[in-house]
Design a protein around this motif. Structure first.
Motif, PDB file in Angstrom:
ATOM      1  N   GLY A   1      12.086  -6.748   1.552  1.00 30.22           N
ATOM      2  CA  GLY A   1      11.095  -7.161   2.541  1.00 30.22           C
ATOM      3  C   GLY A   1      10.032  -8.066   1.988  1.00 30.22           C
ATOM      4  N   ASP A   2      10.390  -8.935   1.016  1.00 28.14           N
ATOM      5  CA  ASP A   2       9.446  -9.877   0.410  1.00 28.14           C
ATOM      6  C   ASP A   2       8.386  -9.176  -0.440  1.00 28.14           C
ATOM      7  N   HIS A   3       8.667  -7.941  -0.856  1.00 28.68           N
ATOM      8  CA  HIS A   3       7.765  -7.189  -1.731  1.00 28.68           C
ATOM      9  C   HIS A   3       8.264  -7.339  -3.163  1.00 28.68           C
ATOM     10  N   ARG A   4       7.424  -7.928  -4.050  1.00 30.02           N
ATOM     11  CA  ARG A   4       7.840  -8.225  -5.421  1.00 30.02           C
ATOM     12  C   ARG A   4       6.860  -7.615  -6.413  1.00 30.02           C
ATOM     13  N   ILE A   5       7.411  -7.079  -7.512  1.00 26.33           N
ATOM     14  CA  ILE A   5       6.620  -6.404  -8.534  1.00 26.33           C
ATOM     15  C   ILE A   5       7.030  -6.930  -9.904  1.00 26.33           C
ATOM     16  N   LEU A   6       6.057  -7.338 -10.705  1.00 26.67           N
ATOM     17  CA  LEU A   6       6.292  -7.880 -12.042  1.00 26.67           C
ATOM     18  C   LEU A   6       6.254  -6.740 -13.052  1.00 26.67           C
ATOM     19  N   CYS A   7       7.417  -6.137 -13.343  1.00 27.49           N
ATOM     20  CA  CYS A   7       7.424  -4.940 -14.190  1.00 27.49           C
ATOM     21  C   CYS A   7       8.811  -4.719 -14.779  1.00 27.49           C
ATOM     22  N   HIS A   8       8.852  -4.181 -16.028  1.00 26.40           N
ATOM     23  CA  HIS A   8      10.122  -3.841 -16.684  1.00 26.40           C
ATOM     24  C   HIS A   8      10.742  -2.575 -16.101  1.00 26.40           C
ATOM     25  N   ILE A   9       9.928  -1.672 -15.592  1.00 28.15           N
ATOM     26  CA  ILE A   9      10.439  -0.381 -15.139  1.00 28.15           C
ATOM     27  C   ILE A   9      11.249  -0.591 -13.864  1.00 28.15           C
ATOM     28  N   PRO A  10      12.493  -0.112 -13.817  1.00 32.46           N
ATOM     29  CA  PRO A  10      13.287  -0.234 -12.588  1.00 32.46           C
ATOM     30  C   PRO A  10      12.557   0.419 -11.418  1.00 32.46           C
ATOM     31  N   LEU A  11      12.712  -0.178 -10.242  1.00 36.67           N
ATOM     32  CA  LEU A  11      11.941   0.273  -9.091  1.00 36.67           C
ATOM     33  C   LEU A  11      12.216   1.729  -8.743  1.00 36.67           C
ATOM     34  N   ASP A  12      13.447   2.180  -8.891  1.00 33.87           N
ATOM     35  CA  ASP A  12      13.751   3.581  -8.602  1.00 33.87           C
ATOM     36  C   ASP A  12      12.975   4.511  -9.531  1.00 33.87           C
ATOM     37  N   GLU A  13      12.862   4.102 -10.792  1.00 35.36           N
ATOM     38  CA  GLU A  13      12.090   4.919 -11.741  1.00 35.36           C
ATOM     39  C   GLU A  13      10.603   4.887 -11.409  1.00 35.36           C
ATOM     40  N   LEU A  14      10.098   3.709 -11.005  1.00 33.91           N
ATOM     41  CA  LEU A  14       8.692   3.624 -10.599  1.00 33.91           C
ATOM     42  C   LEU A  14       8.408   4.573  -9.441  1.00 33.91           C
ATOM     43  N   ARG A  15       9.301   4.587  -8.450  1.00 39.02           N
ATOM     44  CA  ARG A  15       9.123   5.485  -7.307  1.00 39.02           C
ATOM     45  C   ARG A  15       9.071   6.932  -7.769  1.00 39.02           C
ATOM     46  N   ALA A  16       9.980   7.298  -8.651  1.00 37.63           N
ATOM     47  CA  ALA A  16      10.034   8.681  -9.110  1.00 37.63           C
ATOM     48  C   ALA A  16       8.787   9.048  -9.904  1.00 37.63           C
TER      49      ALA A  16
ATOM     50  N   PHE B   1       0.812  -1.212   0.000  1.00 35.98           N
ATOM     51  CA  PHE B   1       0.000   0.000   0.000  1.00 35.98           C
ATOM     52  C   PHE B   1       0.850   1.269   0.000  1.00 35.98           C
ATOM     53  N   ASP B   2       2.076   1.193   0.526  1.00 43.47           N
ATOM     54  CA  ASP B   2       2.915   2.383   0.570  1.00 43.47           C
ATOM     55  C   ASP B   2       3.683   2.619  -0.725  1.00 43.47           C
ATOM     56  N   GLY B   3       3.868   1.594  -1.539  1.00 45.23           N
ATOM     57  CA  GLY B   3       4.572   1.737  -2.794  1.00 45.23           C
ATOM     58  C   GLY B   3       6.066   1.475  -2.633  1.00 45.23           C
ATOM     59  N   PRO B   4       6.792   1.364  -3.782  1.00 51.87           N
ATOM     60  CA  PRO B   4       6.285   1.573  -5.138  1.00 51.87           C
ATOM     61  C   PRO B   4       5.268   0.498  -5.521  1.00 51.87           C
ATOM     62  N   TRP B   5       4.447   0.818  -6.501  1.00 45.44           N
ATOM     63  CA  TRP B   5       3.382  -0.077  -6.924  1.00 45.44           C
ATOM     64  C   TRP B   5       3.605  -0.549  -8.354  1.00 45.44           C
TER      65      TRP B   5
ATOM     66  N   GLN C   1       5.821   7.733  -9.698  1.00 42.05           N
ATOM     67  CA  GLN C   1       4.604   7.678  -8.889  1.00 42.05           C
ATOM     68  C   GLN C   1       4.566   8.734  -7.787  1.00 42.05           C
ATOM     69  N   SER C   2       5.708   9.332  -7.485  1.00 36.41           N
ATOM     70  CA  SER C   2       5.738  10.290  -6.372  1.00 36.41           C
ATOM     71  C   SER C   2       4.846  11.498  -6.631  1.00 36.41           C
ATOM     72  N   ALA C   3       4.789  11.946  -7.906  1.00 42.73           N
ATOM     73  CA  ALA C   3       3.964  13.119  -8.220  1.00 42.73           C
ATOM     74  C   ALA C   3       2.487  12.836  -8.030  1.00 42.73           C
ATOM     75  N   ALA C   4       2.103  11.584  -8.295  1.00 43.66           N
ATOM     76  CA  ALA C   4       0.675  11.218  -8.168  1.00 43.66           C
ATOM     77  C   ALA C   4       0.319  10.758  -6.768  1.00 43.66           C
TER      78      ALA C   4
END
Length: 706
Positions: free
Chosen positions: A679-694, A618-622, A696-699
């Motif tokens: 922390g056992d949090h896994r995301i199925l995505c091509h976008i690197p997690l740092d980029e996802l965070r960046a 729930f806290d992201g990245p998502w 999504q931060s605006a939204a």
């Protein structure tokens, strides 16, 4: 919220309809004849809805909300009658109309959308035939009706009207069925549209689409809306004014913002406090609840009808019925039937439901998932898939899904309708068999794919609470017998096949029903005589009668009002602490999932796209799909890039066709990796997690505070 430019504060009480009223009820009293005597179910209800206005009606199941709607349309059952009052729709005196006049009014001035769209559609007729009939009833000939049907489906944002018109109801999703029912209701261009729980059971994005559609059509057509719902968030987004009904009496009314931000009646305060707060979970303490239960229909009292459940009540409340107090608030006039309306917001918190579910202290034992050491896996699905149909008609509902459920934890399963949640649940229960190559295990041992081939103790260990309680209740049996049979099956699973009736069984039945807040007066009632909310409570009691170790909860609270929902969530949390029971909890209500779940799995088109601890998810990245679900919940409208779900036939990401953050050919053609967010949090995505965070931060500011 679409507020007419000419809107002005409405009076909370009045004595006669006005010309600009789409609906006016004046002193409405309705009684049902039951067991030889009349019992009032509505008492002196007065409310008005101006043309173009949206009015919300809230209250617990059994308060009389649907009776208000049926009385307005004169659709009351044969054992009901209007004892007193006036009803006016678009200037017509409804009670004075003869049969022809009433038929004309229903065909031209008012329409109603019911809670269950499947129940409003004839399964033997195509959508084209049923929608054409609606236009023909409004006066159109057959050829005009057919052309208008196609145009109306486009108006309710159905992308392929031709296909839908040729379909039968069972071939459409729940959200699509609801759009068709709305189209039928709008065929007459009504002055008043009555919506009775129109989004119950819909997932977050489909609910947002339906509500957005209603708001836009209301603005386009200038029609008034009476929205009946137990979902206070929906009322808050859709309605300018709201009325709070309790035991057939209107106890509070006013502008929605005034009532929700500064409630003036203890009952309204209680309803609002039952909601799971954003970011709150079961380890922080039990939800607040409303003690006691609704009075029986027709119950009379000298004082305030709410006094037996009110924490502010004193001798004055019990002896003298409060008049309607009127006060000027920020957005109009507000009414409250409470002697101490100035003190309503000072109401003390408390958790007084049966079973003593008080706030959990910090010293209480947390669930197994939060204890030190490796958690014990009680239920596991390994790479399970499920395909329906054959050849070109084959649809893969699940595709390589793996999950683990730990002892004493809640695993939340979220995703839109059609994502595969219920298919996975039925597969775990042995109601569906997985495709070859997948397996289900209980305590590390394989479970047979078919429930009939499983041992009695395996069946007893794994129980289910369905979204629709009719799927698990024998409609002909009384409530007491339903629970007793479940207790008998528990004894049989334990080896006591010929055990005599336990002398304490009656008390066990009573205790289970008390825990889920089913009044004792319903012990002899048959399932078919109960409301939807009461049926669901009985179904939950029936599931827990066998003392299972694992319970699959498939949308168990979607049909319940907020007070009963809070009691059920508290009950589930308490049973988990006491019995180390595990839950697979399926729900479209993300606030409910956040409150109860320890870990989350997000499904899209039959695949797991994100999983991990509830706080991390729930806290992201998502994953971009999870981001879409959260945006739908937060904004109350479908995200701009949302689109109908499909099974992606390509080798790339299953969400690429609808992803707001799609990278292009990479997403379309290459399967994404499973990224570890820690922390056992896994995301199925091509976008690197740092980029996802960046990205999504605006939204993130528009998403729920966590």
């Amino acid at each position: 919220m679409n507020r007419p430019a000419s809107a002005r504060p409405a009076l909370a009480t009045f004595s006669a309809p006005r010309e600009d009223d789409a609906l006016a009820l004046v002193g409405l009293t309705v009684a049902y004849r039951m067991r030889g005597r009349e019992r009032d179910v509505l008492t002196d209800v007065s409310l008005r809805i101006r043309r173009g206005e949206a009015y919300g009606l809230v209250g617990e199941s059994g308060c009389g909300k649907s009776t208000v709607a049926l009385a307005a349309l004169r659709y009351l059952a044969r054992n009901a009658r209007v004892k007193a009052g006036r009803i006016a729709i678009a200037g017509e005196d409804v009670l004075a109309l003869d049969a022809d006049g009433l038929r004309t009014l229903r065909a031209n001035a008012v329409s109603m959308v019911y809670q269950d769209p499947a129940g409003a559609l004839n399964p033997t007729l195509t959508i084209a035939r049923q929608l054409s009939e609606a236009f023909e009833a409004a006066g159109a000939d057959a050829s005009v009706a057919r052309s208008r049907s196609h145009a109306m489906l486009e108006r309710v944002r159905i992308a392929d009207p031709g296909r839908v018109l040729a379909s039968y109801p069972h071939q459409l999703s729940g959200g699509m069925q609801q759009r068709v029912v709305i189209a039928m209701a709008l065929a007459s261009n009504p002055a008043l549209l009555i919506l009775d729980e129109p989004t119950t059971g819909l997932d977050a994005t489909v609910e947002a689409e339906v509500l957005d559609l209603i708001a836009k059509l209301r603005a386009e057509l200038g029609m008034a809306v009476l929205l009946i719902s137990h979902d206070l968030a929906v009322i808050g987004r859709m309605c300018e004014r709201v009325g709070v009904l309790y035991a057939g009496r209107l106890v509070e009314e006013g502008a929605t913002r005034d009532v929700f931000e500064h409630a003036r009646h203890p009952y309204t305060v209680g309803l609002l406090r039952c909601l799971p707060a954003h970011g709150r979970n079961k380890h922080a303490g039990a939800l607040d609840t409303i003690p006691g239960e609704l009075p029986a229909p027709g119950a009379s009292t000298a004082g305030c009808i709410y006094a037996p459940r009110c924490r502010l009540a004193d001798a004055r409340c019990r002896e003298h019925a409060p008049p309607p107090h009127r006060m000027t608030s920020a957005h109009g006039e507000q009414m409250s039937r409470c002697h101490y309306h100035e003190r309503a917001m000072e109401l003390p918190f408390g958790n007084l439901i049966a079973g003593g579910d008080g706030p959990q202290s910090a010293s209480e034992t947390p669930s197994t998932s939060t204890r030190e050491g490796a958690p014990r896996v009680v239920l596991r699905a390994r790479d399970v898939s499920r395909t329906f149909g054959h050849g070109a008609n084959a649809v893969r509902a699940l595709d390589g899904v793996s999950i683990e459920l730990h002892a004493g934890e809640t695993l939340g399963l979220v995703g839109e309708s059609g994502s595969g949640k219920t298919t996975l649940a039925r597969l775990l229960l042995g109601l569906h068999a997985p495709d070859s190559g997948g397996a289900v295990e209980l305590d590390g041992k394989p479970l047979h794919a078919h429930v009939a081939r499983r041992r009695a103790e395996e069946r007893a260990a794994l129980r289910v609470v369905f979204q629709h309680p009719d799927a698990s209740l024998n409609r002909a049996l009384p409530v007491k017998r339903l629970i007793s049979r479940a207790l008998a099956r528990r004894r049989e699973a334990a080896g006591a096949v010929h055990a005599e009736h336990d002398a304490t069984e009656d008390s066990r039945v009573a205790g289970l029903l008390e825990a889920v807040r089913v009044p004792a007066r319903y012990l002899a009632a048959r399932a078919r005589q109960l409301s939807g909310g009461l049926k669901q409570r009985v179904a939950i009691a029936q599931a827990f009668a066998g003392e299972p170790r694992i319970v699959i909860c498939d949308e168990p609270t979607s049909a319940l009002d907020v007070s009963v929902q809070a009691a059920i969530l508290n009950l589930l949390a308490r049973l988990q602490r006491e019995r180390d029971v595990s839950y697979l909890f399926i729900s479209h209500d993300l606030d409910v999932v956040r409150y109860l779940a320890d870990r989350i799995v997000v499904l899209y088109a039959g695949r797991v796209v994100e999983s991990g601890p509830a706080g991390a998810v729930f806290d992201g990245p998502w994953h971009p799909y999870t981001e879409t679900l959260l945006a739908a919940r937060a904004l109350g409208a479908p995200p701009a890039n949302a689109a109908p779900r499909t099974r992606n036939a390509q080798q790339g990401c299953v969400f690429s066709a609808h992803c707001p953050r799609r990278l292009g050919a990479l997403c379309d053609e290459t399967a994404p990796p499973l990224a570890d967010a820690g922390g056992d949090h896994r995301i199925l995505c091509h976008i690197p997690l740092d980029e996802l965070r960046a990205q999504q931060s605006a939204a993130k500011d528009t998403l729920p505070a966590t």
